[in-house]
Design an enzyme around this catalytic site. Sequence first.
Site, PDB file in Angstrom:
ATOM      1  N   CYS A 153      -0.117   3.952   2.556  1.00 40.43           N
ATOM      2  CA  CYS A 153       0.254   3.524   3.910  1.00 40.43           C
ATOM      3  C   CYS A 153       1.683   3.956   4.227  1.00 40.43           C
ATOM      4  O   CYS A 153       1.985   4.394   5.351  1.00 40.43           O
ATOM      5  CB  CYS A 153       0.146   2.004   4.041  1.00 40.43           C
ATOM      6  SG  CYS A 153      -1.523   1.343   3.823  1.00 40.43           S
ATOM      7  N   CYS A 205       0.838  -1.208   0.000  1.00 34.90           N
ATOM      8  CA  CYS A 205       0.000   0.000   0.000  1.00 34.90           C
ATOM      9  C   CYS A 205       0.869   1.253   0.000  1.00 34.90           C
ATOM     10  O   CYS A 205       1.503   1.580   1.010  1.00 34.90           O
ATOM     11  CB  CYS A 205      -0.927  -0.034   1.211  1.00 34.90           C
ATOM     12  SG  CYS A 205      -1.837   1.494   1.502  1.00 34.90           S
TER      13      CYS A 205
END
Length: 300
Positions: free
Chosen positions: A63, A60
């Site tokens: 993230c 991700c």
Amino acid sequence: MRGAVDLSSLRNRPDPAEPRAAGGSASSALVRDVTDATFGEVLELSRTVPVVVDLWAEWCGPCKQLSPILEKVVTELGGRIVLAKVDVDANPQLAQGFRAQSIPMVVALLAGQPVPLFQGAVPEQQVREVFAQLLQAAAQNGVTGTITPEDAPDDDVAESEPALPPAHAEAYAAIEAGDYERAARAYEAAITENPGDADAKAGLAQVQLLLRVQGADLQQARAAAADAPTDVDAQLLVADLDVAGGHVDDAFARLLELFSQLAGDDRAPVRARLVELFQVVGDADPRVIRARARLASLLF
């Protein structure tokens, strides 16, 4: 379940033979890696200090932008907040329990109760503002502890938690089997044995909610409630379904509006259901605090 999160399924006791969280930068007292097995530790820690849960994954990109910001802000707060990092790929139980449909997803825990914060990568200033609000909510609910480096978990020692009381263990087993009536009886037995057992009271409220919504059709319930705005039973069912689906504010707004339209004894079942749903969501949840204040203003 507390709000949108099924805490009963997340409170599994860790297996003493299972390794503690490994790898990553989350190895300090303030920033910790958390697994399905060790989540119970931060759940209990949240009764002392607010815990921010960062649900992330290696693949991700957003993230990787957000996590350093969270770690920086938490570190600067000097132990007033703890950051718990959850790799959703490695911990599917937590990912499911928090209903992490997209990541990054950030949730707070206050006194064991979840409080949704935000989803997606947000700027540092917004993180600081959200954390400031979280600390205010924590102070209002008596969660004002701090964590020092000496409080860091010892990775060389794997300690098992005390065994669950028999009635609680029976309730958890029944919930996992989908037998909510048996779970309710187990929690009732726990309360009979210890009238001050707050966990058993919360568990009973949760399984009673699940029993009420079992087999109910949301669209049909909404249609019936729309056709009869002052039908107490119809409105209560929709509120139950909303809480079960995580739409807590909608449920509280519906019942508070209904309460304001009724008088005398007609108000009693609405007030009782509100109080029960407050227990399901958790007294520390800001949504409960707001709804409880509104109910008090309507009463007095």
